[in-house]
Design a protein around this motif. Structure first.
Motif, PDB file in Angstrom:
ATOM      1  N   PRO A   1       0.722  -1.351   0.055  1.00 36.62           N
ATOM      2  CA  PRO A   1       0.027  -0.084   0.021  1.00 36.62           C
ATOM      3  C   PRO A   1       0.876   1.299  -0.128  1.00 36.62           C
ATOM      4  CG  PRO A   1      -0.145  -1.063   2.013  1.00 36.62           C
ATOM      5  CD  PRO A   1       0.558  -2.114   0.948  1.00 36.62           C
ATOM      6  N   ALA A   2       2.078   1.232   0.571  1.00 36.16           N
ATOM      7  CA  ALA A   2       2.954   2.377   0.630  1.00 36.16           C
ATOM      8  C   ALA A   2       3.195   3.085  -0.736  1.00 36.16           C
ATOM      9  CB  ALA A   2       4.172   2.321   1.568  1.00 36.16           C
ATOM     10  N   ILE A   3       3.424   2.235  -1.674  1.00 39.54           N
ATOM     11  CA  ILE A   3       3.955   2.553  -2.995  1.00 39.54           C
ATOM     12  C   ILE A   3       2.749   3.153  -3.611  1.00 39.54           C
ATOM     13  CG2 ILE A   3       4.207   1.634  -5.186  1.00 39.54           C
ATOM     14  CD1 ILE A   3       5.609  -0.714  -4.037  1.00 39.54           C
ATOM     15  N   HIS A   4       1.298   2.900  -3.383  1.00 46.94           N
ATOM     16  CA  HIS A   4       0.466   3.323  -4.141  1.00 46.94           C
ATOM     17  C   HIS A   4      -0.004   4.597  -3.473  1.00 46.94           C
ATOM     18  CE1 HIS A   4       0.905  -0.334  -6.635  1.00 46.94           C
ATOM     19  NE2 HIS A   4       0.871  -0.702  -5.817  1.00 46.94           N
TER      20      HIS A   4
ATOM     21  N   PRO B   1      -6.753   7.190  -6.301  1.00 47.73           N
ATOM     22  CA  PRO B   1      -7.572   6.212  -5.449  1.00 47.73           C
ATOM     23  C   PRO B   1      -7.972   5.001  -5.968  1.00 47.73           C
ATOM     24  CG  PRO B   1      -8.691   8.575  -5.535  1.00 47.73           C
ATOM     25  CD  PRO B   1      -7.553   8.636  -6.305  1.00 47.73           C
ATOM     26  N   GLN B   2      -8.171   4.884  -7.378  1.00 54.53           N
ATOM     27  CA  GLN B   2      -8.475   3.856  -8.275  1.00 54.53           C
ATOM     28  C   GLN B   2      -7.270   2.975  -8.203  1.00 54.53           C
ATOM     29  OE1 GLN B   2      -8.790   6.955  -9.329  1.00 54.53           O
ATOM     30  NE2 GLN B   2     -10.816   7.147  -9.983  1.00 54.53           N
ATOM     31  N   GLN B   3      -5.872   3.195  -8.271  1.00 49.23           N
ATOM     32  CA  GLN B   3      -4.763   2.637  -8.378  1.00 49.23           C
ATOM     33  C   GLN B   3      -4.493   1.956  -7.109  1.00 49.23           C
ATOM     34  OE1 GLN B   3      -1.169   4.684  -9.460  1.00 49.23           O
ATOM     35  NE2 GLN B   3       0.154   3.435  -7.902  1.00 49.23           N
TER      36      GLN B   3
ATOM     37  N   PRO C   1      -1.498  -2.180 -11.007  1.00 51.07           N
ATOM     38  CA  PRO C   1      -2.322  -1.183 -10.292  1.00 51.07           C
ATOM     39  C   PRO C   1      -2.365   0.174 -11.070  1.00 51.07           C
ATOM     40  CG  PRO C   1      -0.951  -2.375  -8.723  1.00 51.07           C
ATOM     41  CD  PRO C   1      -0.571  -2.943  -9.982  1.00 51.07           C
ATOM     42  N   GLN C   2      -1.145   0.309 -11.383  1.00 55.47           N
ATOM     43  CA  GLN C   2      -1.021   1.586 -12.285  1.00 55.47           C
ATOM     44  C   GLN C   2      -1.832   1.723 -13.517  1.00 55.47           C
ATOM     45  OE1 GLN C   2       1.378  -0.020 -10.697  1.00 55.47           O
ATOM     46  NE2 GLN C   2       2.604   1.259  -9.448  1.00 55.47           N
TER      47      GLN C   2
ATOM     48  N   ALA D   1      -5.553   3.453 -14.080  1.00 54.31           N
ATOM     49  CA  ALA D   1      -6.051   4.366 -14.916  1.00 54.31           C
ATOM     50  C   ALA D   1      -7.156   4.041 -15.732  1.00 54.31           C
ATOM     51  CB  ALA D   1      -4.707   4.568 -15.847  1.00 54.31           C
ATOM     52  N   SER D   2      -7.359   2.881 -16.144  1.00 53.22           N
ATOM     53  CA  SER D   2      -8.633   2.501 -16.957  1.00 53.22           C
ATOM     54  C   SER D   2      -9.731   2.712 -15.845  1.00 53.22           C
ATOM     55  CB  SER D   2      -8.483   1.023 -17.245  1.00 53.22           C
ATOM     56  OG  SER D   2      -7.496   0.991 -18.268  1.00 53.22           O
ATOM     57  N   TRP D   3      -9.767   2.354 -14.668  1.00 56.48           N
ATOM     58  CA  TRP D   3     -10.884   2.532 -13.682  1.00 56.48           C
ATOM     59  C   TRP D   3     -11.092   4.079 -13.628  1.00 56.48           C
ATOM     60  CZ3 TRP D   3     -14.460  -0.066 -11.834  1.00 56.48           C
ATOM     61  CH2 TRP D   3     -14.269  -1.648 -11.718  1.00 56.48           C
ATOM     62  N   GLN D   4      -9.922   5.083 -13.643  1.00 55.55           N
ATOM     63  CA  GLN D   4     -10.280   6.495 -13.553  1.00 55.55           C
ATOM     64  C   GLN D   4     -11.116   6.768 -14.938  1.00 55.55           C
ATOM     65  OE1 GLN D   4      -6.540   8.659 -13.437  1.00 55.55           O
ATOM     66  NE2 GLN D   4      -5.764   7.070 -11.924  1.00 55.55           N
TER      67      GLN D   4
END
Length: 511
Positions: free
Chosen positions: A237-240, A246-248, A283-284, A288-291
């Motif tokens: 979690p720290a990375i994100h 939020p989506q990432q 996640p990245q 971004a697609s979730w955004q």
């Protein structure tokens, strides 16, 4: 029962009506607005006041005055002349959504229709009589004129409809259900076809399917991570949180939850220091697609409750304004954005497929073959995925940047939003098949690693998916496997029930 007001329709309610066959009804207040708006049109006609589309021609013919005796014929001629769509019909699901969304727009009370028009649209929905609407022919400004004319044609008792799983002439179904055709009166033809409901209906179905795909891409990717003994540290979690999207953050959290308890994942430095981007950057990329999907949802929620007619009637008919709410640009751009976002799920998935099958990139049997060399295994499945991804790159070209003037240059900028929505649908179908291929390969990879070592969540998905596609013990015609897995994904949600998602959100907040 979904009660329509013209103002509060939700995407969840659209899903209930279209996918689950939920019945609809009209709120009394909305029907009263419809009646008041109709009285305003009747006063305009009686007073011989010049108003576009009521007693004038259309488009370039807007300066042509129509005699009072010809006002009704004007509307009937409009529908018949504009019902010239071509090509394959929209899926019946989309056709049902078109009726629902057009009805909801008319219930806002700005369009001047008689109550019988709204009541007939309710009847069509509740009896599951859906117009056959050709997909091609809309420019997406002046609304979806051609597609919506095929809907309006059904009200006249003409055209064709889907009914009881088959296509029939509307006239036959009307006789069977004892329905009388409607003769349109002043303003009603224009009110029925000036709108963005074809592109928006397609867009809503796209979004609902895309969200399922987005969730499915996560549990499939999680199995791939296990199949490749991926490094879990990249999802810390720290990375994100350090980046802040939020989506990432949410994608990383869901991947961690899916892989919790797995004995197939590794730690940083245990087998390798870093994974390839297609694993490490899930996640990245997915985030971004979730955004983009969140952006699309926002636009659709506005549009399904929007007045997109022209002209619009206000102040009990004292104010009638010709404008351009029928212009599909907001949905056109949203659909183009969706195309890019959804295509990326397949683009990164295909790269994960390559890592699953390429013996130079893993320590699994070459191409996941039971007998490498004698049998090709999943070799050509990766070819298929690459082909679909390449096709998506062409389909993802934005439609909204194009415009061809129409109606003798009166309508000189159009959105092409319906083209964007149709292409988004095609991309979604391609993406699902790419994910189906990744799923088949991931199933095989974790089987080689040891199913008993999987995380409880991914093992649950493994067991369900193995009921659809059996283990690859020898070469076979894998086309059927791909289609079976595709059908499984299409018929199911994202693999997460609403309660699962709520539990996740609660767990995230607790953590």
């Amino acid at each position: 029962m979904v009660e329509l007001t013209g103002n509060k329709l939700t995407l969840e309610e659209v899903k209930q009506v279209c996918y689950e066959g939920e019945l609809v009804t009209i709120s009394p207040k909305s029907m009263q607005r419809v009646k008041e708006s109709r009285k305003a049109v009747e006063r305009i006609v009686a007073n011989n006041k010049t108003v576009y589309g009521i007693n004038t021609g259309f488009g370039k013919f807007s300066d042509v005055m129509i005699a009072e005796d010809d006002v009704n014929d004007l509307q009937m001629n409009l529908i018949r002349s504009h019902a010239c769509g071509v090509g394959e019909p929209f899926p019946e699901l989309v056709s049902r959504a078109v009726i629902l969304l057009r009805l909801n727009a008319l219930l806002k009370g700005f369009s001047g229709i008689r109550p019988i028009i709204a009541e007939r649209l309710v009847e069509l929905l509740n009896l599951q009589i859906h117009p056959v609407i050709p997909q091609q022919g809309s420019l997406g400004a002046s609304g979806d004129l051609a597609p919506l004319s095929h809907l309006a044609l059904v009200l006249l008792g003409e055209g064709k409809v889907f009914y009881a799983g088959k296509v029939f002439p509307t006239e036959e179904v009307y006789q069977l259900e004892k329905i009388e055709p409607i003769e349109l009166q002043a303003k009603e033809g224009l009110a029925l076809i000036n709108g963005t409901q074809a592109m928006t209906a397609m867009g809503v179905i796209n979004w609902l399917e895309a969200v399922d795909l987005a969730h499915q891409s996560e549990w499939i990717a999680a199995m791939t991570i296990e199949g490749l003994t991926g490094i879990i540290d990249a999802f810390h979690p720290a990375i994100h949180e350090a980046r802040g999207y939020p989506q990432q953050i949410a994608v990383a959290e869901r991947i961690r939850k899916l892989l919790s308890g797995s004995n197939l994942i590794t730690a940083q430095g245990e087998k390798r220091v870093q994974d390839a981007y297609s694993l490490r950057c899930i996640p990245q990329v997915h985030g971004a697609s979730w955004q983009a999907l969140d952006y699309v949802k926002e636009k659709l929620e506005i549009e399904i409750n929007a007045a997109t007619d022209n002209p619009l009637i206000f102040d009990d008919g004292e104010t009638v304004i010709s404008g351009g709410n029928f212009h599909g640009q907001p949905i056109a751009i949203a659909m183009d954005f969706m195309k890019i976002a959804v295509a990326e799920f397949a683009s990164i998935s295909e790269r994960r497929i390559e890592r699953l099958v390429n013996p130079q990139l893993n320590d699994l049997p070459a191409f996941l073959s039971a007998q490498p060399g004698l049998q090709s295994g999943a070799m050509i499945m990766q070819y298929v995925a690459a082909s679909l991804v390449s096709e998506n790159k062409t389909l993802a070209h934005p439609a909204s940047v194009d415009s061809i003037p129409s109606s003798a240059n009166q309508e000189d900028h159009v959105s092409m939003g319906t083209i964007a929505a149709r292409h988004a649908y095609s991309i979604i179908q391609n993406v699902r098949r790419v994910l189906a291929i990744e799923c088949i390969c991931a199933l095989q990879a974790v089987e080689y690693r040891g199913v008993e070592k999987m995380a409880p969540q991914t093992k649950r998905f493994y067991e369900e998916a193995r009921k659809v596609v059996p283990s690859i013990t020898k070469d076979r015609a894998f086309s059927e496997d791909i289609e079976n897995m595709n059908d499984y994904l299409k018929k199911n949600d994202g693999g997460w029930t609403a309660s699962d998602l709520k539990e996740e959100e609660d767990q995230i907040s607790i953590d």
